[in-house]
Design a protein around this motif. Sequence first.
Motif, PDB file in Angstrom:
ATOM      1  N   ILE A 144       0.853  -1.195   0.000  1.00  0.00           N
ATOM      2  CA  ILE A 144       0.000   0.000   0.000  1.00  0.00           C
ATOM      3  C   ILE A 144       0.887   1.242   0.000  1.00  0.00           C
ATOM      4  O   ILE A 144       1.741   1.405   0.874  1.00  0.00           O
ATOM      5  N   ILE A 145       0.660   2.101  -0.997  1.00  0.00           N
ATOM      6  CA  ILE A 145       1.486   3.304  -1.135  1.00  0.00           C
ATOM      7  C   ILE A 145       0.706   4.598  -0.925  1.00  0.00           C
ATOM      8  O   ILE A 145       1.307   5.656  -0.729  1.00  0.00           O
ATOM      9  N   GLN A 146      -0.626   4.510  -0.969  1.00  0.00           N
ATOM     10  CA  GLN A 146      -1.456   5.707  -0.788  1.00  0.00           C
ATOM     11  C   GLN A 146      -2.831   5.266  -0.330  1.00  0.00           C
ATOM     12  O   GLN A 146      -3.363   4.251  -0.796  1.00  0.00           O
ATOM     13  N   VAL A 147      -3.416   6.047   0.580  1.00  0.00           N
ATOM     14  CA  VAL A 147      -4.755   5.765   1.088  1.00  0.00           C
ATOM     15  C   VAL A 147      -5.525   7.075   1.158  1.00  0.00           C
ATOM     16  O   VAL A 147      -5.016   8.075   1.684  1.00  0.00           O
ATOM     17  N   GLU A 148      -6.751   7.063   0.625  1.00  0.00           N
ATOM     18  CA  GLU A 148      -7.600   8.252   0.637  1.00  0.00           C
ATOM     19  C   GLU A 148      -8.942   7.906   1.275  1.00  0.00           C
ATOM     20  O   GLU A 148      -9.404   6.767   1.197  1.00  0.00           O
ATOM     21  N   ASP A 149      -9.561   8.903   1.868  1.00  0.00           N
ATOM     22  CA  ASP A 149     -10.936   8.728   2.330  1.00  0.00           C
ATOM     23  C   ASP A 149     -11.833   8.500   1.120  1.00  0.00           C
ATOM     24  O   ASP A 149     -11.531   8.973   0.021  1.00  0.00           O
ATOM     25  N   PHE A 150     -12.927   7.784   1.333  1.00  0.00           N
ATOM     26  CA  PHE A 150     -13.888   7.513   0.256  1.00  0.00           C
ATOM     27  C   PHE A 150     -15.281   7.887   0.770  1.00  0.00           C
ATOM     28  O   PHE A 150     -16.105   7.034   1.074  1.00  0.00           O
ATOM     29  N   PRO A 151     -15.544   9.196   0.893  1.00  0.00           N
ATOM     30  CA  PRO A 151     -16.807   9.651   1.491  1.00  0.00           C
ATOM     31  C   PRO A 151     -18.054   9.270   0.690  1.00  0.00           C
ATOM     32  O   PRO A 151     -19.150   9.226   1.256  1.00  0.00           O
ATOM     33  N   LYS A 152     -17.916   8.980  -0.601  1.00  0.00           N
ATOM     34  CA  LYS A 152     -19.080   8.635  -1.415  1.00  0.00           C
ATOM     35  C   LYS A 152     -19.434   7.151  -1.345  1.00  0.00           C
ATOM     36  O   LYS A 152     -20.426   6.725  -1.943  1.00  0.00           O
ATOM     37  N   ALA A 153     -18.642   6.355  -0.635  1.00  0.00           N
ATOM     38  CA  ALA A 153     -18.935   4.926  -0.491  1.00  0.00           C
ATOM     39  C   ALA A 153     -20.183   4.737   0.367  1.00  0.00           C
ATOM     40  O   ALA A 153     -20.432   5.501   1.299  1.00  0.00           O
ATOM     41  N   ARG A 154     -20.972   3.706   0.041  1.00  0.00           N
ATOM     42  CA  ARG A 154     -22.179   3.420   0.817  1.00  0.00           C
ATOM     43  C   ARG A 154     -21.847   2.969   2.234  1.00  0.00           C
ATOM     44  O   ARG A 154     -22.538   3.314   3.176  1.00  0.00           O
ATOM     45  N   LYS A 155     -20.797   2.161   2.371  1.00  0.00           N
ATOM     46  CA  LYS A 155     -20.299   1.732   3.682  1.00  0.00           C
ATOM     47  C   LYS A 155     -18.929   2.363   3.863  1.00  0.00           C
ATOM     48  O   LYS A 155     -18.220   2.597   2.884  1.00  0.00           O
ATOM     49  N   PRO A 156     -18.530   2.627   5.109  1.00  0.00           N
ATOM     50  CA  PRO A 156     -17.226   3.262   5.318  1.00  0.00           C
ATOM     51  C   PRO A 156     -16.103   2.500   4.604  1.00  0.00           C
ATOM     52  O   PRO A 156     -15.987   1.280   4.737  1.00  0.00           O
ATOM     53  N   ALA A 157     -15.295   3.228   3.835  1.00  0.00           N
ATOM     54  CA  ALA A 157     -14.240   2.597   3.043  1.00  0.00           C
ATOM     55  C   ALA A 157     -13.135   3.599   2.760  1.00  0.00           C
ATOM     56  O   ALA A 157     -13.310   4.811   2.917  1.00  0.00           O
ATOM     57  N   PHE A 158     -12.000   3.062   2.341  1.00  0.00           N
ATOM     58  CA  PHE A 158     -10.886   3.860   1.850  1.00  0.00           C
ATOM     59  C   PHE A 158     -10.687   3.540   0.366  1.00  0.00           C
ATOM     60  O   PHE A 158     -11.054   2.465  -0.104  1.00  0.00           O
TER      61      PHE A 158
ATOM     62  N   ILE B 233     -12.198  -1.331   5.159  1.00  0.00           N
ATOM     63  CA  ILE B 233     -11.296  -1.763   6.222  1.00  0.00           C
ATOM     64  C   ILE B 233     -11.107  -0.686   7.284  1.00  0.00           C
ATOM     65  O   ILE B 233     -10.122  -0.694   8.025  1.00  0.00           O
ATOM     66  N   THR B 234     -12.061   0.224   7.397  1.00  0.00           N
ATOM     67  CA  THR B 234     -11.920   1.374   8.298  1.00  0.00           C
ATOM     68  C   THR B 234     -12.096   1.016   9.765  1.00  0.00           C
ATOM     69  O   THR B 234     -11.712   1.792  10.633  1.00  0.00           O
ATOM     70  N   GLN B 235     -12.668  -0.143  10.063  1.00  0.00           N
ATOM     71  CA  GLN B 235     -12.922  -0.493  11.460  1.00  0.00           C
ATOM     72  C   GLN B 235     -11.625  -0.815  12.212  1.00  0.00           C
ATOM     73  O   GLN B 235     -11.490  -0.490  13.380  1.00  0.00           O
ATOM     74  N   HIS B 236     -10.674  -1.459  11.541  1.00  0.00           N
ATOM     75  CA  HIS B 236      -9.450  -1.883  12.222  1.00  0.00           C
ATOM     76  C   HIS B 236      -8.198  -1.133  11.780  1.00  0.00           C
ATOM     77  O   HIS B 236      -7.123  -1.360  12.344  1.00  0.00           O
ATOM     78  N   TYR B 237      -8.312  -0.287  10.763  1.00  0.00           N
ATOM     79  CA  TYR B 237      -7.130   0.379  10.220  1.00  0.00           C
ATOM     80  C   TYR B 237      -7.380   1.875  10.035  1.00  0.00           C
ATOM     81  O   TYR B 237      -8.481   2.290   9.694  1.00  0.00           O
ATOM     82  N   THR B 238      -6.327   2.636  10.224  1.00  0.00           N
ATOM     83  CA  THR B 238      -6.337   4.054   9.869  1.00  0.00           C
ATOM     84  C   THR B 238      -5.564   4.203   8.558  1.00  0.00           C
ATOM     85  O   THR B 238      -4.819   3.302   8.165  1.00  0.00           O
ATOM     86  N   LYS B 239      -5.712   5.353   7.933  1.00  0.00           N
ATOM     87  CA  LYS B 239      -4.952   5.600   6.706  1.00  0.00           C
ATOM     88  C   LYS B 239      -3.450   5.477   6.985  1.00  0.00           C
ATOM     89  O   LYS B 239      -2.722   4.854   6.217  1.00  0.00           O
ATOM     90  N   GLU B 240      -3.022   6.032   8.096  1.00  0.00           N
ATOM     91  CA  GLU B 240      -1.599   6.031   8.431  1.00  0.00           C
ATOM     92  C   GLU B 240      -1.078   4.616   8.698  1.00  0.00           C
ATOM     93  O   GLU B 240       0.046   4.282   8.308  1.00  0.00           O
ATOM     94  N   SER B 241      -1.885   3.777   9.346  1.00  0.00           N
ATOM     95  CA  SER B 241      -1.420   2.419   9.671  1.00  0.00           C
ATOM     96  C   SER B 241      -1.327   1.529   8.431  1.00  0.00           C
ATOM     97  O   SER B 241      -0.642   0.503   8.455  1.00  0.00           O
TER      98      SER B 241
END
Length: 112
Positions: free
Chosen positions: A19-33, A52-60
């Motif tokens: 993983i080299i980049q992670v962005e928020d995905f506010p338009k997703a129906r369920k929380p997602a990156f 995978i937002t329940q167990h991970y942050t963008k930074e992790s």
Amino acid sequence: MQTIDWNDFTKVELRVGQIIQVEDFPKARKPAFIVYVDFGTEIGIRKSSAQITQHYTKESLLGKKVIAVVNFPKKQIGPIQSECLITGLHDEDGGVFLCVPDGDVALGTKLL
């Protein structure tokens, strides 16, 4: 459970990526990156929507190696086209833990 033969399994391209980049995905129906994964020179960088937002942050997630299917056709997920399927396992609460290699595996290595 449906069984498959060895030839079916060998068609699935499960590869190691980082993983080299992670962005928020506010338009997703369920929380997602939106996750960008580097699979090395042969395959390159692919993006995916990952719930995978329940167990991970963008930074992790940055720098984490994952196992993903790279030979599915692109899939439209809201405003993005997912180009790979990052694998994971659901816990009892519906959160997802990523499937990761247990060691320093080269990018693009195929699961056998």
